[in-house]
Design a protein around this motif. Structure first.
Motif, PDB file in Angstrom:
ATOM      1  N   SER A  65      40.314  45.227  40.550  1.00 17.79           N
ATOM      2  CA  SER A  65      41.385  44.574  41.311  1.00 17.79           C
ATOM      3  C   SER A  65      42.212  45.645  42.021  1.00 17.79           C
ATOM      4  O   SER A  65      42.154  46.830  41.653  1.00 17.79           O
ATOM      5  CB  SER A  65      42.286  43.774  40.368  1.00 17.79           C
ATOM      6  OG  SER A  65      43.060  44.659  39.558  1.00 17.79           O
ATOM      7  N   GLU A  67      45.286  46.260  41.678  1.00 18.17           N
ATOM      8  CA  GLU A  67      46.142  46.898  40.673  1.00 18.17           C
ATOM      9  C   GLU A  67      45.342  47.899  39.848  1.00 18.17           C
ATOM     10  O   GLU A  67      45.805  49.007  39.571  1.00 18.17           O
ATOM     11  CB  GLU A  67      46.785  45.845  39.765  1.00 18.17           C
ATOM     12  CG  GLU A  67      47.783  44.946  40.464  1.00 18.17           C
ATOM     13  CD  GLU A  67      47.136  43.809  41.261  1.00 18.17           C
ATOM     14  OE1 GLU A  67      45.916  43.515  41.088  1.00 18.17           O
ATOM     15  OE2 GLU A  67      47.849  43.205  42.091  1.00 18.17           O
ATOM     16  N   GLU A  68      44.129  47.500  39.429  1.00 17.55           N
ATOM     17  CA  GLU A  68      43.286  48.419  38.659  1.00 17.55           C
ATOM     18  C   GLU A  68      42.910  49.638  39.481  1.00 17.55           C
ATOM     19  O   GLU A  68      42.867  50.759  38.954  1.00 17.55           O
ATOM     20  CB  GLU A  68      42.032  47.696  38.174  1.00 17.55           C
ATOM     21  CG  GLU A  68      42.309  46.660  37.115  1.00 17.55           C
ATOM     22  CD  GLU A  68      41.151  45.708  36.847  1.00 17.55           C
ATOM     23  OE1 GLU A  68      41.117  45.130  35.748  1.00 17.55           O
ATOM     24  OE2 GLU A  68      40.286  45.539  37.740  1.00 17.55           O
ATOM     25  N   GLN A  69      42.655  49.458  40.758  1.00 20.88           N
ATOM     26  CA  GLN A  69      42.349  50.594  41.635  1.00 20.88           C
ATOM     27  C   GLN A  69      43.510  51.579  41.634  1.00 20.88           C
ATOM     28  O   GLN A  69      43.314  52.799  41.504  1.00 20.88           O
ATOM     29  CB  GLN A  69      42.079  50.119  43.058  1.00 20.88           C
ATOM     30  CG  GLN A  69      40.820  49.320  43.219  1.00 20.88           C
ATOM     31  CD  GLN A  69      40.718  48.675  44.591  1.00 20.88           C
ATOM     32  OE1 GLN A  69      41.296  49.155  45.570  1.00 20.88           O
ATOM     33  NE2 GLN A  69      39.986  47.577  44.670  1.00 20.88           N
ATOM     34  N   THR A  96      51.179  47.659  46.547  1.00 21.83           N
ATOM     35  CA  THR A  96      50.192  46.743  45.977  1.00 21.83           C
ATOM     36  C   THR A  96      50.848  45.717  45.055  1.00 21.83           C
ATOM     37  O   THR A  96      50.244  44.717  44.718  1.00 21.83           O
ATOM     38  CB  THR A  96      49.132  47.546  45.189  1.00 21.83           C
ATOM     39  OG1 THR A  96      48.555  48.503  46.062  1.00 21.83           O
ATOM     40  CG2 THR A  96      48.040  46.679  44.632  1.00 21.83           C
ATOM     41  N   HIS A 147      36.929  44.407  29.943  1.00 25.60           N
ATOM     42  CA  HIS A 147      36.295  44.978  31.132  1.00 25.60           C
ATOM     43  C   HIS A 147      34.775  44.955  30.993  1.00 25.60           C
ATOM     44  O   HIS A 147      34.246  44.664  29.928  1.00 25.60           O
ATOM     45  CB  HIS A 147      36.822  46.392  31.373  1.00 25.60           C
ATOM     46  CG  HIS A 147      38.291  46.426  31.630  1.00 25.60           C
ATOM     47  ND1 HIS A 147      38.863  45.907  32.769  1.00 25.60           N
ATOM     48  CD2 HIS A 147      39.321  46.902  30.872  1.00 25.60           C
ATOM     49  CE1 HIS A 147      40.182  46.063  32.707  1.00 25.60           C
ATOM     50  NE2 HIS A 147      40.481  46.662  31.576  1.00 25.60           N
ATOM     51  N   LYS A 151      32.697  47.602  35.902  1.00 20.43           N
ATOM     52  CA  LYS A 151      34.009  48.205  36.140  1.00 20.43           C
ATOM     53  C   LYS A 151      34.058  49.649  35.641  1.00 20.43           C
ATOM     54  O   LYS A 151      34.688  50.501  36.264  1.00 20.43           O
ATOM     55  CB  LYS A 151      35.118  47.381  35.492  1.00 20.43           C
ATOM     56  CG  LYS A 151      35.508  46.167  36.280  1.00 20.43           C
ATOM     57  CD  LYS A 151      36.753  45.529  35.689  1.00 20.43           C
ATOM     58  CE  LYS A 151      37.222  44.364  36.527  1.00 20.43           C
ATOM     59  NZ  LYS A 151      38.476  43.803  36.004  1.00 20.43           N
TER      60      LYS A 151
END
Length: 189
Positions: A65, A67-69, A96, A147, A151
């Motif tokens: 996502s 946010e995860e990036q 973000t 996860h 990922k």
């Protein structure tokens, strides 16, 4: 503005090698300016293309996502000690919509209040600390946090991208762009 070190310079479209110019034009169109790190990176058209391409792949083709990036990019930059990229990804994380508490924890290289995002940051730190030699328990902890193996591999894309810019900033001591100066690491830690 201070200048990079070790003979590096911040290129613009008129001073960059010819093969870097079209990439810098796209960067300028997207950002409204050419960030100093990419001006330095433009010395090598291959490094510039690699960074910009990995960034595009991270944003559009991974299962992470937004946010995860940003957690990947900020965790790797902080753990690698890259003040330039910490400032840049603090700003990106804010844009973000990444939670301010998560951003602050990442800037301080500590556990995150969100367990799922913390698993992403922990994986990044573990990859760096173990030079990629993860144990089965490292992988399982990431999977247990909800996860996937996809990922996990996508985290490596972000880690690779940040390694390029972190290392370039380390050898060039790239000065922060004016808009990033309020996000400098020493402002928060």
């Amino acid at each position: 503005m201070s200048q990079p070190k070790n003979g590096f310079r911040i290129h613009d479209k008129s001073s960059a090698p010819e093969a870097s110019t079209p990439i810098l034009e796209k960067v300028e169109k997207g950002f409204g300016f050419i960030p100093n790190v990419l001006g330095v990176t433009a010395e090598s058209p291959a490094a510039l293309e690699a960074y910009v391409t990995l960034n595009q792949i991270l944003q559009t083709k991974t299962a992470l996502s937004p946010e995860e990036q940003q957690v990947v990019l900020l965790a790797v930059s902080r753990h690698n000690g890259c003040g330039y990229c910490v400032a840049a990804h603090t700003a990106s994380g804010e844009r973000t919509g990444l939670d301010a508490g998560v951003i602050q924890a990442l800037r301080e290289d500590r556990n995150l209040p969100d367990p799922s995002l913390d698993a992403v940051a922990t994986l990044c730190r573990t990859f760096i600390d173990k030079k990629g030699w993860l144990d089965e328990s490292d992988i399982q902890a990431f999977l247990d946090a909800g996860h996937t193996r996809q990922k996990l591999l996508d985290v490596i894309v972000g880690l690779s991208m940040k390694t390029i810019s972190n290392y370039i900033n380390h050898i060039a001591d790239t000065p922060l762009d004016t808009p990033l100066q309020p996000k400098a690491l020493d402002k928060a830690s």
